[in-house]
Write an enzyme that holds these catalytic residues in place. Structure first.
Site, PDB file in Angstrom:
ATOM      1  N   ILE B 102      12.998 -50.258   3.800  1.00  0.00           N
ATOM      2  CA  ILE B 102      12.946 -51.421   3.746  1.00  0.00           C
ATOM      3  C   ILE B 102      13.718 -51.985   2.548  1.00  0.00           C
ATOM      4  CG2 ILE B 102      11.930 -53.664   3.728  1.00  0.00           C
ATOM      5  CD1 ILE B 102       9.744 -52.579   5.413  1.00  0.00           C
ATOM      6  N   CYS B 103      14.795 -52.704   2.352  1.00  0.00           N
ATOM      7  CA  CYS B 103      15.613 -53.267   1.164  1.00  0.00           C
ATOM      8  C   CYS B 103      15.890 -51.917   0.331  1.00  0.00           C
ATOM      9  CB  CYS B 103      14.808 -54.179   0.634  1.00  0.00           C
ATOM     10  SG  CYS B 103      15.137 -55.283  -0.479  1.00  0.00           S
ATOM     11  N   SER B 104      15.605 -51.992  -0.868  1.00  0.00           N
ATOM     12  CA  SER B 104      15.963 -50.985  -1.631  1.00  0.00           C
ATOM     13  C   SER B 104      15.256 -49.728  -1.609  1.00  0.00           C
ATOM     14  CB  SER B 104      15.933 -51.541  -3.435  1.00  0.00           C
ATOM     15  OG  SER B 104      14.428 -51.466  -3.423  1.00  0.00           O
TER      16      SER B 104
END
Lengths: 320, 320
Positions: B102-104
């Site tokens: 998720i995300c970074s």
């Protein structure tokens, strides 16, 4: 700087706790400086958050001093709220702070008495329980959030994002809020409210009860034109007795029960088939597609096409 | 039961950590039993999550044993990942688990080397950094998630919800996933991908650089028909020199820079005004409304009307 206190009680839902951290800490003012300071506040230093435990760096004194207090939901919405928590919330409100709840956090806010006489919302699955527990609160399960100025409530889970973005728009205008929304990968404004997410389960008649056979018959025959007289005849009752029994056993009227059955079946067909909307309208017993669209919009809060886009099957299977 | 391990490293983003807890623990199979077990796993027993610290009940051994491993983002995407974490992830993957970021969290997944040669995504604001750091990974900033079978990546923040709902649909079909989506108050499928959330900032030419005056002139005159020849004439350069300078100083071509300027300005007008779309198209220099709609859709991933609905000003002021 505007201070946001997030209250972490035992049983706090991690997602509701994290939503204000995610949204508020990313907001930058046009000059580049952060717009909010977010403090996680516990009534106890160690907080049970279900999947993990956490140390809250701040206590209830920070709640009473905050500009905004966010109340995340707790796993058990019915859990009693400690008196010192209610005191801190009432003190914050009396001092001018705004209080905003996410999901079942509305139970905590309602326990302060501050919501009495006001409109409020919570997770759709908990709305009936909130209304039963706090009859003085006007519970609306259809919306994503309700803004009473310094007392706000939001619906479940992702609706907490809508609430926080709304607060940013109130504080800093649309441009800053739109930037915060982009960083959160959420629209600043969502169409259709919470109504489109509600599962309209029919309250089943107790097994073996007098209504059970006629309810099943109504479900099986909902594609047909079922008048109140016809349902009563099938049930072998007068329409008056039928209405009374329905009220007692399902909490609603026969025709409203039938409408919800039809809408629920239409939702299922929109999700699981590619049938055109007009064909679905006919299959679930709406005489005209327009009547279907109107009723669907009224119950689900969005139109059948938008609903299908949101909950449809994938267009193709995903690579394995 | 399917075990989901969520990796909590120091600096973990609370929202990304909480998203899989929120979505997976609520899922019930048609029989009523829970479909997933969610374990928060730390590389250390105490984890710094920024606004609070947490105790992770499980360690890296649970990561290596899980059916699905979720990698939430960390505040510092560039932070080095400990070797024993990379080992646990590679072991899990070798044992048949699927890994999803998720995300970074995509930075952690990329650090294992497992994404080499594959498509991936991350938060739009971090996509360029991910591509620079891992040139072997094909980074697509426009989508909400990328599914490579047992290696998945998602965009920032709320896109983690889309990813988790997608995994539930893969595991248990659309009906179960749609119910999970309703509980999360999120659509099961969102239109328009991540592209609609990206802020298309123009890379500014260094102050005082040769291009600065012509960039400003292009912005001020973007409503007009600016050909490459006309821009070059204004800059007092050959088109060839202009192209080279643009490439050096902005990383793109003059006409692409101009298109992005126009789209960004159109986004602003859609957000801040009630002007009809066709008037906006003309005001930002598109000869035809159709050309504007096509280009807008290509860059922003959605059409101008849908974009306006998502990011518009409130219809009326909120009660104070």
């Amino acid at each position: 700087m505007h201070t946001v206190a997030v209250l972490a009680l035992d049983g706090v839902v991690p997602f509701d706790l994290s939503t204000p951290i995610e949204v508020f800490t990313r907001v930058r003012l046009p000059g580049g400086e952060p717009a909010y300071r977010v403090l996680i506040c516990g009534a106890t230093p160690t907080v049970d958050a279900g999947a993990f435990t956490l140390q809250a760096p701040f206590g209830l004194d920070a709640v009473a001093d905050a500009d905004t207090v966010i109340l995340p939901g707790c796993a058990d919405g019915a859990a009693p709220v400690p008196d010192e928590v209610l005191d801190a919330l009432r003190r914050a409100h009396a001092g001018g702070a705004r209080l905003a709840s996410i999901c079942s956090g509305a139970f905590i806010l309602a326990a302060t008495g501050l919501l009495d006489g006001l409109r409020a919302t919570t997770h759709w699955a908990g709305a009936a329980a909130l209304a039963a527990r706090h009859p003085e609160v006007d519970v609306d399960p259809d919306v994503l959030y309700v803004d009473n100025g310094r007392l706000l409530t939001s619906a479940g889970a992702a609706a907490g994002l809508d609430l926080c973005l709304h607060l940013i728009r109130r504080d800093h205008g649309s441009a800053v809020a739109a930037d915060a929304a982009r960083l959160s990968v959420m629209p600043l404004e969502r169409e259709g409210g919470q109504a489109q997410f509600i599962v309209h389960e029919q309250p089943p008649a107790p097994r073996g009860s007098a209504l059970e056979p006629v309810l099943r018959w109504m479900e099986d025959n909902c594609a047909h034109d079922l008048s109140l007289d016809r349902i009563a005849a099938r049930a072998g009752m007068s329409t008056r007795t039928l209405n009374r029994r329905f009220r007692e056993q399902t909490g609603t009227t026969p025709l409203r029960w039938l409408q919800l059955t039809r809408i629920r079946r239409a939702q299922h067909l929109l999700e699981a088939t590619d049938h055109p909307v007009d064909r679905i309208a006919a299959r679930v017993g709406f005489g005209s597609p327009t009547a279907f669209r109107d009723r669907f919009k009224r119950v689900v809060g969005t139109n059948p096409h938008a609903y299908r886009s949101a909950f449809r099957r994938p267009a193709q299977s995903t690579p394995a």
